[in-house]
Design an enzyme around this catalytic site. Sequence first.
Site, PDB file in Angstrom:
ATOM      1  N   LYS A 231      67.241 -37.813  33.476  1.00 25.78           N
ATOM      2  CA  LYS A 231      66.042 -39.029  34.536  1.00 25.78           C
ATOM      3  C   LYS A 231      65.680 -38.515  35.350  1.00 25.78           C
ATOM      4  O   LYS A 231      65.930 -38.289  36.543  1.00 25.78           O
ATOM      5  CB  LYS A 231      66.567 -39.906  34.581  1.00 25.78           C
ATOM      6  CG  LYS A 231      65.606 -41.556  34.690  1.00 25.78           C
ATOM      7  CD  LYS A 231      64.837 -41.579  34.401  1.00 25.78           C
ATOM      8  CE  LYS A 231      63.704 -42.606  35.254  1.00 25.78           C
ATOM      9  NZ  LYS A 231      62.365 -42.963  33.867  1.00 25.78           N
TER      10      LYS A 231
ATOM     11  N   ILE B 284      58.054 -46.465  32.343  1.00 20.25           N
ATOM     12  CA  ILE B 284      58.960 -47.173  32.854  1.00 20.25           C
ATOM     13  C   ILE B 284      58.296 -47.041  34.187  1.00 20.25           C
ATOM     14  O   ILE B 284      59.117 -47.633  34.663  1.00 20.25           O
ATOM     15  CB  ILE B 284      60.138 -46.301  33.321  1.00 20.25           C
ATOM     16  CG1 ILE B 284      60.377 -46.179  31.067  1.00 20.25           C
ATOM     17  CG2 ILE B 284      61.422 -46.617  33.562  1.00 20.25           C
ATOM     18  CD1 ILE B 284      60.457 -47.134  30.840  1.00 20.25           C
ATOM     19  N   GLY B 285      57.753 -46.214  34.850  1.00 24.43           N
ATOM     20  CA  GLY B 285      57.612 -45.948  36.472  1.00 24.43           C
ATOM     21  C   GLY B 285      58.660 -45.193  37.195  1.00 24.43           C
ATOM     22  O   GLY B 285      58.861 -46.261  39.151  1.00 24.43           O
TER      23      GLY B 285
ATOM     24  N   CYS C 250      53.925 -37.407  36.058  1.00 24.72           N
ATOM     25  CA  CYS C 250      53.852 -38.433  35.689  1.00 24.72           C
ATOM     26  C   CYS C 250      52.627 -39.107  34.946  1.00 24.72           C
ATOM     27  O   CYS C 250      52.267 -39.569  36.611  1.00 24.72           O
ATOM     28  CB  CYS C 250      54.761 -39.144  36.309  1.00 24.72           C
ATOM     29  SG  CYS C 250      55.638 -40.284  35.183  1.00 24.72           S
TER      30      CYS C 250
ATOM     31  N   LYS D  49      57.000 -28.613  34.612  1.00 27.68           N
ATOM     32  CA  LYS D  49      56.022 -29.680  34.199  1.00 27.68           C
ATOM     33  C   LYS D  49      54.927 -30.301  33.458  1.00 27.68           C
ATOM     34  O   LYS D  49      54.650 -31.055  34.614  1.00 27.68           O
ATOM     35  CB  LYS D  49      57.405 -31.253  33.609  1.00 27.68           C
ATOM     36  CG  LYS D  49      57.472 -31.416  32.940  1.00 27.68           C
ATOM     37  CD  LYS D  49      57.949 -32.664  31.974  1.00 27.68           C
ATOM     38  CE  LYS D  49      57.837 -33.412  30.536  1.00 27.68           C
ATOM     39  NZ  LYS D  49      59.266 -33.952  30.157  1.00 27.68           N
TER      40      LYS D  49
ATOM     41  N   ILE E 272      55.077 -30.552  26.339  1.00 32.11           N
ATOM     42  CA  ILE E 272      54.206 -30.841  27.133  1.00 32.11           C
ATOM     43  C   ILE E 272      54.843 -32.727  27.696  1.00 32.11           C
ATOM     44  O   ILE E 272      55.690 -33.147  26.553  1.00 32.11           O
ATOM     45  CB  ILE E 272      52.728 -31.488  26.266  1.00 32.11           C
ATOM     46  CG1 ILE E 272      53.470 -32.673  25.131  1.00 32.11           C
ATOM     47  CG2 ILE E 272      52.075 -30.272  25.975  1.00 32.11           C
ATOM     48  CD1 ILE E 272      52.299 -33.037  24.879  1.00 32.11           C
TER      49      ILE E 272
ATOM     50  N   GLY F   3      56.758 -38.663  20.911  1.00 28.44           N
ATOM     51  CA  GLY F   3      57.271 -38.940  19.623  1.00 28.44           C
ATOM     52  C   GLY F   3      56.971 -38.081  18.422  1.00 28.44           C
ATOM     53  O   GLY F   3      55.880 -37.176  19.304  1.00 28.44           O
TER      54      GLY F   3
ATOM     55  N   THR G 240      62.012 -38.387  22.787  1.00 29.21           N
ATOM     56  CA  THR G 240      61.744 -39.938  21.696  1.00 29.21           C
ATOM     57  C   THR G 240      62.771 -39.930  20.468  1.00 29.21           C
ATOM     58  O   THR G 240      63.152 -40.755  19.960  1.00 29.21           O
ATOM     59  CB  THR G 240      59.922 -39.948  21.262  1.00 29.21           C
ATOM     60  OG1 THR G 240      60.575 -39.655  22.629  1.00 29.21           O
ATOM     61  CG2 THR G 240      60.237 -41.193  20.369  1.00 29.21           C
TER      62      THR G 240
END
Lengths: 273, 305
Positions: free
Chosen positions: B45, B71-72, B130, B165, B191, B217, B267
């Site tokens: 995470k 989620i932040g 993010c 990323k 991605i 997803g 996902t």
Amino acid sequence: MQPILYHATVLEQEELKPAIFRIRFMAPELARLCQPGQFIQVRVNAMVDPLLPRPISIHDFDSEAGTVTLLYHRVGKGTAILAQCQPGEQVMIWGPLGRGWTLPEAQDLPAGDLLPIYVAGGIGVAPLLSLAKAWSKVGKPGILLCGGRCEEQLVALEEFQALGVDVDLATEDGSAGHCGRVTALFDHLPLLGKMPLLYTCGPKGMLKAIHELALQKGWPCQVSLEERMCCGLGACLSCVCKREASQEGKTWTHAKVCTDGPVFWSKEVIWDD
Amino acid sequence: MTDLKVNLGGLAMQNPVTTASGTFGFGLEYAPFVDLRRLGAIVVKGTTLEPREGNATPRMAETPAGMLNAIGLQNPGIDGFIKQHLPALQPLGTPIIVNISGNTLEEYGQLAAMIDACEGISAIEVNISCPNVKQGGIQFGTVPTMAADVTKMVREHTKKPVIVKLSPNVTDITEMAKAVVDVGADAIALINTLLGMAIDTKQRKPQLANIFGGLSGPAVKPVALRMVYQVHRALPAVPILGMGGITTAEDAIEFIMAGATAIAVGTANFVNPKATIDILEGIEAFCLQEGINTLQDLVGAAHSS
């Protein structure tokens, strides 16, 4: 206790009331692990739409028969597909997940003669049945206060009655029991000098009202929370709630509803929204 | 038996299957379903310098063949990760990749230095993309010079493999890739999620408390695959960690053929908690069926024709 993944066979499926279904799976290894108040993930089909599994409370489990029973409301695409499942079909499920209710044998309950009171809103009755079974086994079946908009939202009452639970009803349209909210049923509770222990599941507004009542009376109260859930394993952090904390500089933290809950002591939860 | 070993910019992996940051917690959450020792690597995470509580709820909304999340970056901070979570991961022997996010360039430097000093961490994935945090985040990921500044800062503070990323929310993904490779990125991960939203029509308001969220997803897979293909074509020597909607072994092989050296399952972990292992076994079966001796030979195979 480690959850397990299962391709479970559907034994029966019944529409108890309009859009409210009961489905029973054969899943012996899973049934043996279940605790009242836990939930399972149900993948309703093998396709990618809807994509995510549905987290559903365990209504009942029978470790001898090897069965797990769920109650669910058909509200969207996923539950509509689940409602089509016929006996004999296999469904991918995994669990049991989460932390359930504090049971009679737990040591941290207050001493004295306890009176378990289950407060359900609509389909929120689901996770309370196996809890009532546990209390019934120790000779304290307790009281179920069940509320809903109308009589057609109230299910599984006879299963509680069969355990010796006293059942009292409230509906907003007056079609069953008291006309009004479930909180009004507390006005005439026969406490008989016993210490109530509240267990509640239902819409958030109801949970908050029950929490406030419990706080005012000084009764211990547990709530089963619902949040939009994703992994169910504590990994993705989608389903969080604010919980009181006493770490340095912090008054609250985000707890995971799926693994820290879904059951919390109501006084730990921050009910600000 | 096919040789599945790959090397992702200096990180040796026993196979190409890893996990997308944020979908696999700190690994052990999936231990009931996945033998974590079988994974090529575990990406944990997203981690920040200080602990974070993340965004308000709702944080997630399901969409056709996908989902939005905001989620932040809720996480226990890098110290919390190293003290509370890393010790339990060490005995597995699986390489651990830590995904880092900073509000400032300096924070990226501090995080990289802390990870560099930590023996149990094998590589750094730099999150410059993010979409769900107010500061830094997305900006670092959409302006090439800023992405290069972050990468340079991380590079200066670590000798460990640096995987950057990238955000798909840009006009030209190859421009971003070149910018970070020029200043020392060892590999590119792509991605991250695509910025999106959903509206609750009954309540007349956005479904997510954060309004916008990252789409992931199966719905995003063709976009992700296209970007992996483009970056591999532009920078054939740069290893790519490909991800975006990978749900089956067939999906994973498409990414490898487009140019990914390794792949991350994201996902799909929510849809099937043992997705990583099912995909790994599916890749093995495919290689056996196709008579492939070395998986590395498949990387970028779709480009030669």
